[in-house]
Design an enzyme around this catalytic site. Structure first.
Site, short mmCIF file in Angstrom:
data_model
loop_
_atom_site.label_atom_id
_atom_site.label_comp_id
_atom_site.label_asym_id
_atom_site.label_seq_id
_atom_site.Cartn_x
_atom_site.Cartn_y
_atom_site.Cartn_z
N GLY A 14 -0.66 25.93 8.53
CA GLY A 14 -0.72 24.52 8.85
C GLY A 14 -2.11 23.91 8.97
O GLY A 14 -2.33 22.99 9.75
N MET A 91 7.13 26.10 1.72
CA MET A 91 7.43 27.00 0.61
C MET A 91 8.89 26.97 0.16
O MET A 91 9.46 27.99 -0.19
CB MET A 91 7.02 28.43 0.99
CG MET A 91 5.54 28.58 1.31
SD MET A 91 4.45 28.05 -0.03
CE MET A 91 4.64 29.44 -1.13
N HIS A 110 -1.38 20.39 -3.44
CA HIS A 110 -1.31 21.62 -4.25
C HIS A 110 -2.72 22.07 -4.58
O HIS A 110 -3.56 21.24 -4.97
CB HIS A 110 -0.51 21.33 -5.53
CG HIS A 110 -0.32 22.55 -6.38
ND1 HIS A 110 0.63 23.50 -6.13
CD2 HIS A 110 -1.00 22.99 -7.48
CE1 HIS A 110 0.55 24.46 -7.02
NE2 HIS A 110 -0.44 24.18 -7.86
N GLU A 144 11.06 18.12 -10.44
CA GLU A 144 10.42 19.24 -11.14
C GLU A 144 9.24 19.74 -10.31
O GLU A 144 8.39 18.94 -9.90
CB GLU A 144 9.92 18.80 -12.53
CG GLU A 144 11.00 18.29 -13.45
CD GLU A 144 11.51 16.91 -13.06
OE1 GLU A 144 10.72 16.06 -12.58
OE2 GLU A 144 12.73 16.69 -13.20
#
Ligand code: GRF
Length: 202
Positions: A14, A91, A110, A144
């Protein structure tokens, strides 16, 4: 100014969550963190969120079909009247229905310059490819994986003696910088998801 009620979804330590919490301490920040949700009871970030006085909730994914897990997440978010959701090292892949329901209000960080190096082991992928520059991307989430419209990016050099760990650390510093900025832009309506594209402006 009404601050947008924001939840953070985590699975691990985190550090991006902490960067968002820290940014939201500023009185002029347009979002407030009202909930930290984790799919793992042992996520290190939960204790940090609690220490910061933020309500936490654990919804284990084990044994649940993806859509059923997402339904529980959705219920928790609605119960807390959440308006924006930030994923920070969360995740789990969402069901298409959840991604659509929260479209434009659901963002992620990301650790690569998307669309390069999606998925996991991202830094190893970058080293294996031999790229000289990598970085991070804050983006809207779409069904996606790691493919959503880009809100912000930052680049860092890849050095000759980098390991996945040293590269990850260099990129993480930039994640902590751009993710709060991305949340700010979304909360202020300065970037919107329109017809599958990120559209910037007031
Ligand atoms: C970050 O590198 C993030 O980009 C990726 O997972 C990592 C989570 O780290 N999605 P932390 O839990 O925010 O410290």
């Amino acid at each position: 100014m009404s601050r947008k009620r924001t939840a953070i979804l985590i699975s691990g330590r985190g550090s991006n969550m902490e960067a968002l919490i820290e940014a939201a301490h500023a009185p002029d920040f347009p979002a407030e963190i009202v909930l930290v949700l984790s799919n793992r009871a042992d996520a290190g970030g939960l204790a940090k969120a609690k220490a910061a006085g933020i309500p936490t909730q654990v919804i284990p994914h084990k044994g649940l079909a993806r859509a059923d897990f997402d339904a529980q997440i959705d219920e928790a978010l609605r119960a807390a009247r959440v308006e924006i959701v930030c994923e920070a090292g969360f995740m789990r892949i969402h069901s298409a229905g959840f991604a659509r329901a929260w479209a434009g209000r659901l963002i992620n960080i990301h650790p690569s310059l998307l669309p390069a190096f999606k998925g996991v082991h991202v830094h190893a992928q970058a080293l294996e490819a031999g790229v000289k520059i990598s970085g991070c991307t804050a983006h809207f989430i779409v069904p996606e994986l790691d493919s959503g419209p880009i809100i912000a990016q930052a680049a860092v050099p890849v050095l000759p003696d980098d390991t996945a760990e040293t590269l990850a650390a260099r990129i993480l510093e930039q994640e902590h910088r751009i993710y709060p900025e991305a949340l700010r832009m979304v909360a202020e309506g300065k970037v919107k998801l329109v017809d599958g594209k990120a559209v910037f402006g007031d």
